[in-house]
Motif scaffolding. Sequence first.
Motif, PDB file in Angstrom:
ATOM      1  N   SER A 146       0.860  -1.189   0.000  1.00 54.06           N
ATOM      2  CA  SER A 146       0.000   0.000   0.000  1.00 54.06           C
ATOM      3  C   SER A 146       0.896   1.239   0.000  1.00 54.06           C
ATOM      4  O   SER A 146       1.899   1.291   0.718  1.00 54.06           O
ATOM      5  CB  SER A 146      -0.870  -0.012   1.257  1.00 54.06           C
ATOM      6  OG  SER A 146      -1.391   1.277   1.476  1.00 54.06           O
ATOM      7  N   ASP A 157      -0.589   4.179   0.523  1.00 57.88           N
ATOM      8  CA  ASP A 157      -1.556   5.088   1.130  1.00 57.88           C
ATOM      9  C   ASP A 157      -0.906   6.262   1.851  1.00 57.88           C
ATOM     10  O   ASP A 157      -1.315   7.408   1.713  1.00 57.88           O
ATOM     11  CB  ASP A 157      -2.381   4.271   2.136  1.00 57.88           C
ATOM     12  CG  ASP A 157      -3.815   4.721   2.130  1.00 57.88           C
ATOM     13  OD1 ASP A 157      -4.246   5.237   1.085  1.00 57.88           O
ATOM     14  OD2 ASP A 157      -4.486   4.576   3.175  1.00 57.88           O
ATOM     15  N   SER A 181      -1.891   5.836  -7.202  1.00 59.73           N
ATOM     16  CA  SER A 181      -0.860   4.879  -7.611  1.00 59.73           C
ATOM     17  C   SER A 181      -0.205   5.302  -8.926  1.00 59.73           C
ATOM     18  O   SER A 181       0.982   5.094  -9.144  1.00 59.73           O
ATOM     19  CB  SER A 181      -1.443   3.472  -7.694  1.00 59.73           C
ATOM     20  OG  SER A 181      -2.463   3.396  -8.649  1.00 59.73           O
ATOM     21  N   PHE A 204      -2.190   1.181  -4.193  1.00 55.08           N
ATOM     22  CA  PHE A 204      -1.163   0.144  -4.083  1.00 55.08           C
ATOM     23  C   PHE A 204      -0.232   0.214  -5.306  1.00 55.08           C
ATOM     24  O   PHE A 204      -0.580   0.821  -6.310  1.00 55.08           O
ATOM     25  CB  PHE A 204      -1.806  -1.252  -4.065  1.00 55.08           C
ATOM     26  CG  PHE A 204      -2.574  -1.538  -2.809  1.00 55.08           C
ATOM     27  CD1 PHE A 204      -2.045  -2.376  -1.837  1.00 55.08           C
ATOM     28  CD2 PHE A 204      -3.828  -0.962  -2.586  1.00 55.08           C
ATOM     29  CE1 PHE A 204      -2.747  -2.629  -0.661  1.00 55.08           C
ATOM     30  CE2 PHE A 204      -4.532  -1.208  -1.413  1.00 55.08           C
ATOM     31  CZ  PHE A 204      -3.995  -2.056  -0.456  1.00 55.08           C
TER      32      PHE A 204
END
Length: 385
Positions: free
Chosen positions: A322, A324, A330, A358
């Motif tokens: 991830s 994030d 991404s 991701f």
Amino acid sequence: MINRVNERVKDIVVPGIRVFSNEVMQYKDGVNLTIGEPDFPTPDPVKQAGIEAIQNNLTGYSHNAGLLELREKVSLFFEEKYGFHYDPVTEIVITTGASEGIDSILRTILTEGDEVIMPAPIYSGYEPIVHLSGAKVVYLDTMKTDLLPCPDELEGLISEKTKAIILNYPSNPTGMTLNKEQMDGLVKVLERHDIFIISDEIYSENSFNEEHVSFASYPEIRNKLFLIHGLSKSHAMTGWRLGYVLGPKELMEHVLKVHLYNSICAALPSQYAGIEALTNSRNTPLKMNTAYLERRDYVYERLTAMGLSVIKPTGAFYIFPSIDMTGLTSWDFATKLLDSELVAVVPGSTFTTYGEGFIRISYANSMENLVEGMDRIERFIKVNC
Ligand SMILES: Cc1ncc(COP(=O)(O)O)c(C=O)c1O
């Protein structure tokens, strides 16, 4: 003339994997962590079998379903390794890579308005073919269930329109595998419905925690199951273009027709190389797996130390962290990483919108490249977080 091109073809796009790998190839100092192919050469005896076939003028067409000797080897491989039998004469077709197998199966079964269920995120090679057939994909979200498909949620997605489900374990892009209990749960749902099951198990030989179990080993779903496999990944043979499809006789008769009109047959020298791969070179994947495991652990530890959240993969050769915490999409992450550090990774959004947040890294790469790649990603994250 452009307005006369099939609108559905215009809709489909070049996958993100190729966008970023084509880009990074321009840089001498680039590190390419995108491509999903073994960084090992095809084993020497396999190469030799292909060379000898060419030298002996075995360069023509074969039976449309492939050389019977190769089909027998494929049959024997699954019987000895995974404990189930497919008849080499009527239930196996040799294809031009697994990709052509996917295409031939989907065009055999799909018509306008059909729905195909796929756990997501998933490999980008299925959706465009479904779309070309006028069918639609219905995604089974795995993001809240540790990247694994939940049987109850699957049940909830099945409708009158559902024609098939595509499963791909070990998974590209997540590296997740299913254990027997998880498979049992899915099979219980699938056996109750008249839908085709397409199980792409091309990474079965790259299964790290426990021995791979195939969906084909469940007799209760065998009458509606297609198994996709091939030698691209297990034997570092991506360029030989050799795959196979296994399924019940009455279905394979139809797959064979689609296959013969798009390929006639798989390339004959490759088929001879395939016989060798499945006879004397069966252990090739074991040697590669030793290297993959060391690399997986290294990459996992480095990503974790950078503060990225990631599930340790148990199969294939991908890891799916991830991103994030960077606050970037991404695609932006992959673009900025490439621009600033010359490292190419695949944005998770390539594997459906469920993969947003991701990135996919392929660790089928030399340790040297992985060390350099991780150093640069670490620097990038320090600057961007
Ligand atoms: C899940 C999956 N299926 C099929 C393929 C295509 O395999 P082939 O090169 O044999 O066509 C790939 C390639 O990356 C893949 O990841």
